[in-house]
Design an enzyme around this catalytic site. Structure first.
Site, PDB file in Angstrom:
ATOM      1  N   ASN A   7      25.243  27.915  48.411  1.00  0.00           N
ATOM      2  CA  ASN A   7      25.492  29.303  48.007  1.00  0.00           C
ATOM      3  C   ASN A   7      24.146  29.866  47.553  1.00  0.00           C
ATOM      4  O   ASN A   7      23.686  29.588  46.451  1.00  0.00           O
ATOM      5  CB  ASN A   7      26.519  29.308  46.872  1.00  0.00           C
ATOM      6  N   ARG A  91      27.882  29.834  52.155  1.00  0.00           N
ATOM      7  CA  ARG A  91      28.601  31.031  51.724  1.00  0.00           C
ATOM      8  C   ARG A  91      27.780  32.241  52.180  1.00  0.00           C
ATOM      9  O   ARG A  91      26.586  32.332  51.888  1.00  0.00           O
ATOM     10  CB  ARG A  91      28.722  31.035  50.211  1.00  0.00           C
ATOM     11  N   HIS A 180      35.091  37.928  47.265  1.00  0.00           N
ATOM     12  CA  HIS A 180      35.776  36.761  46.682  1.00  0.00           C
ATOM     13  C   HIS A 180      36.887  36.249  47.610  1.00  0.00           C
ATOM     14  O   HIS A 180      37.840  35.610  47.164  1.00  0.00           O
ATOM     15  CB  HIS A 180      36.450  37.075  45.324  1.00  0.00           C
ATOM     16  N   HIS A 208      41.386  37.397  40.413  1.00  0.00           N
ATOM     17  CA  HIS A 208      40.160  36.585  40.275  1.00  0.00           C
ATOM     18  C   HIS A 208      39.316  37.268  39.200  1.00  0.00           C
ATOM     19  O   HIS A 208      38.638  38.258  39.458  1.00  0.00           O
ATOM     20  CB  HIS A 208      39.422  36.523  41.624  1.00  0.00           C
ATOM     21  N   GLY A 212      32.184  38.612  37.941  1.00  0.00           N
ATOM     22  CA  GLY A 212      32.662  39.611  38.899  1.00  0.00           C
ATOM     23  C   GLY A 212      34.165  39.449  38.957  1.00  0.00           C
ATOM     24  O   GLY A 212      34.662  38.341  38.786  1.00  0.00           O
ATOM     25  N   ARG A 241      29.721  45.194  35.511  1.00  0.00           N
ATOM     26  CA  ARG A 241      29.946  46.271  36.495  1.00  0.00           C
ATOM     27  C   ARG A 241      31.088  47.165  36.042  1.00  0.00           C
ATOM     28  O   ARG A 241      32.090  46.681  35.508  1.00  0.00           O
ATOM     29  CB  ARG A 241      30.300  45.687  37.863  1.00  0.00           C
ATOM     30  N   ASP A 284      30.575  38.409  27.800  1.00  0.00           N
ATOM     31  CA  ASP A 284      31.290  37.127  27.826  1.00  0.00           C
ATOM     32  C   ASP A 284      32.595  37.230  27.024  1.00  0.00           C
ATOM     33  O   ASP A 284      32.581  37.623  25.855  1.00  0.00           O
ATOM     34  CB  ASP A 284      30.381  36.036  27.237  1.00  0.00           C
ATOM     35  N   GLY A 332      36.529  32.257  35.818  1.00  0.00           N
ATOM     36  CA  GLY A 332      36.158  31.977  34.428  1.00  0.00           C
ATOM     37  C   GLY A 332      37.067  32.600  33.374  1.00  0.00           C
ATOM     38  O   GLY A 332      37.538  31.906  32.453  1.00  0.00           O
ATOM     39  N   GLU A 335      41.020  31.725  34.167  1.00  0.00           N
ATOM     40  CA  GLU A 335      41.405  30.333  33.904  1.00  0.00           C
ATOM     41  C   GLU A 335      41.346  29.976  32.429  1.00  0.00           C
ATOM     42  O   GLU A 335      42.029  29.067  31.978  1.00  0.00           O
ATOM     43  CB  GLU A 335      40.464  29.373  34.665  1.00  0.00           C
ATOM     44  N   GLU A 385      35.877  27.434  45.225  1.00  0.00           N
ATOM     45  CA  GLU A 385      35.315  28.044  46.432  1.00  0.00           C
ATOM     46  C   GLU A 385      34.537  27.029  47.255  1.00  0.00           C
ATOM     47  O   GLU A 385      34.559  27.071  48.483  1.00  0.00           O
ATOM     48  CB  GLU A 385      34.434  29.237  46.051  1.00  0.00           C
TER      49      GLU A 385
HETATM   50  P1  AMP Z   1      32.844  33.057  36.537  1.00  0.00           P
HETATM   51  O1  AMP Z   1      32.070  34.224  37.061  1.00  0.00           O
HETATM   52  O2  AMP Z   1      34.119  32.814  37.261  1.00  0.00           O
HETATM   53  O3  AMP Z   1      32.008  31.815  36.387  1.00  0.00           O
HETATM   54  O4  AMP Z   1      33.278  33.460  35.043  1.00  0.00           O
HETATM   55  C1  AMP Z   1      32.358  33.530  34.003  1.00  0.00           C
HETATM   56  C2  AMP Z   1      32.990  34.208  32.803  1.00  0.00           C
HETATM   57  O5  AMP Z   1      34.162  33.497  32.389  1.00  0.00           O
HETATM   58  C3  AMP Z   1      32.113  34.209  31.565  1.00  0.00           C
HETATM   59  O6  AMP Z   1      31.204  35.281  31.576  1.00  0.00           O
HETATM   60  C4  AMP Z   1      33.140  34.380  30.454  1.00  0.00           C
HETATM   61  O7  AMP Z   1      33.400  35.766  30.248  1.00  0.00           O
HETATM   62  C5  AMP Z   1      34.391  33.748  31.012  1.00  0.00           C
HETATM   63  N1  AMP Z   1      34.711  32.478  30.340  1.00  0.00           N
HETATM   64  C6  AMP Z   1      34.196  31.263  30.605  1.00  0.00           C
HETATM   65  N2  AMP Z   1      34.713  30.332  29.771  1.00  0.00           N
HETATM   66  C7  AMP Z   1      35.560  30.983  28.936  1.00  0.00           C
HETATM   67  C8  AMP Z   1      36.400  30.589  27.844  1.00  0.00           C
HETATM   68  N3  AMP Z   1      36.468  29.332  27.450  1.00  0.00           N
HETATM   69  N4  AMP Z   1      37.130  31.547  27.237  1.00  0.00           N
HETATM   70  C9  AMP Z   1      37.075  32.832  27.653  1.00  0.00           C
HETATM   71  N5  AMP Z   1      36.306  33.258  28.661  1.00  0.00           N
HETATM   72  C10 AMP Z   1      35.561  32.358  29.310  1.00  0.00           C
END
Ligand code: AMP
Length: 397
Positions: A7, A91, A180, A208, A212, A241, A284, A332, A335, A385
């Site tokens: 990727n 990817r 995605h 998702h 993003g 975004r 975050d 993220g 889940e 992915e």
């Molecule tokens: P991704 O782009 O799918 O890797 O998601 C990343 C985002 O998931 C991070 O910027 C967080 O906002 C969120 N995230 C990751 N771990 C946690 C957690 N334990 N609790 C809440 N949000 C989380």
């Protein structure tokens, strides 16, 4: 067979080696700051120690050379030689209207991917560089391109057209593409599998929610709508975004703040979303949840606005599919952020959704978080992915 999954971004490169028989990841890592001072490679063999090496990476070919060296290293490598890597899955962000599925990479395919560069000027050129670098170092190894847009190519015209002059579609192919796709496809299929139901019989909404974020409606195994558009800027509120806004806001800010179109795009892509809405508290959700629990009004406003937007999209996709059987959360935020899932589901009483608080608190499993008597099933399905790309690669080679 071992599949190397790549990727490639403009200055970074994520990789995984997946054994297609066991579907286990045997090594993974990341090259960062490619072409910038202070570049480093992270290499983590399954069950072994993670190594971080700071070393010059003037270009992507050097980055991939270092990845291959790490994978074949006598002491810590996971393969004896490159012959043990049967194929590479790449990817690729944008496949335009040309690619409705993954494809084996040939010279014609490379030319067609390049033709999509206009549609994703930040991403596609980097993907092409990654493919070329791999081809140079692994001549003879089959390579496959897996497109972020491909899964959404089944959308009907009414879902992908914008209310713009039709000539822009004819001239430039301006339309909704969605992104995605690998994740939406993987998660929707996995949900059907976990429920023991036929994919083709279900109406599924996949949320998702990562840095993003996008949402899709999958009816009888085909995507019928998705929230990202020509670019990944449309739709849900994301980490940085904006998602959907009144397009006239761009002109308004440009005049008030004396900004160029490039400035405005930077604001919408990098300074908006939950970061901007929370008055720069954080992009975050861990910080937002913590802030909300401590009574921070910026965090609470952001979470409420974010969840409302997700719930509104779910409602529109229930309308698009004339119903819904399963709603899935992934990525993220989807889940991990049980609070976000709870707040979104609070809007879904009209679908007969009831959530099991204990199940909603669990992590890292494919799990239904709705109660057995909930009229609509709500699930958490961790996305994968890389595995989806590896499966596509095996299918094509
Ligand atoms: P991704 O782009 O799918 O890797 O998601 C990343 C985002 O998931 C991070 O910027 C967080 O906002 C969120 N995230 C990751 N771990 C946690 C957690 N334990 N609790 C809440 N949000 C989380």
């Amino acid at each position: 067979m071992n599949i190397l999954v790549i990727n490639c971004g403009s200055s970074s490169l994520k990789y995984q080696v997946i054994n297609s028989d066991t579907e286990q990841c045997i090594a993974k890592g990341l090259c960062e700051r490619i072409g910038i001072d202070g570049s480093q490679i992270t290499y983590a063999p399954a069950g072994g120690e993670k190594e971080v090496t700071v070393t010059p990476m003037p270009d992507h070919t050097e980055a991939i050379r270092l990845v291959l060296e790490a994978l074949t290293n006598e002491k810590t490598g996971v393969v004896k030689s490159l012959d043990e890597i049967g194929a590479v899955g790449h990817r690729v962000v944008h496949g335009g209207e040309k690619f409705a599925s993954s494809t084996l990479i040939t010279d014609e395919v490379m030319a067609a991917i390049e033709e999509c560069n206009d549609l994703a000027p930040l991403h596609n050129p980097a993907n092409i560089i990654g493919i070329n670098a791999c081809k140079a170092l692994m001549p003879g190894t089959p390579m496959v391109a897996v497109f972020d847009t491909a899964f959404h190519q089944t959308m009907p015209e009414e879902a992908y057209m914008y209310g713009l002059p039709y000539e822009y579609y004819k001239k430039y192919k301006i339309r909704r593409y969605g992104f995605h796709g690998t994740s939406h496809s993987y998660v929707s299929k996995r949900a059907a599998e976990v429920l023991g139901k036929k994919y083709e019989d279900l109406k599924i909404i996949v949320c998702h929610l990562g840095n993003g974020a996008s949402i899709s409606a999958v009816k009888n195994g085909k995507c019928v709508d998705t929230s990202m558009g020509l670019t990944p800027l449309e739709g849900l509120i994301m980490g940085t975004r904006s998602g959907d806004i009144d397009p006239a806001i761009m002109e308004f800010i440009a005049h008030k703040e004396n900004k160029s179109i490039d400035d405005i795009m930077t604001i919408l892509n990098k300074k908006s979303g939950v970061l901007g809405l929370s008055d720069n508290l954080s992009s975050d959700f861990r910080d937002l949840e913590q802030g909300h629990n401590n009574g921070d009004v910026n965090a609470t406003r952001t979470l409420k606005t974010y969840c409302y937007r997700v719930a509104k999209y779910i409602g529109s996709y229930v309308a698009a599919m004339n119903g819904v059987d399963v709603i899935c959360f992934t990525a993220g935020v989807g889940e991990n952020a049980s609070l976000v899932r709870r707040m979104v589901c609070e809007y879904l009483g009209y679908l007969g959704v009831t959530i099991d608080a204990e199940a909603n608190g669990r992590r890292g499993e494919d799990i239904a978080i709705s109660t057995p008597d909930s009229k609509t099933t709500v699930m958490v399905i961790p996305t994968n992915e890389e595995l989806a790309i590896a499966r596509e690669t095996v299918r094509l080679v």
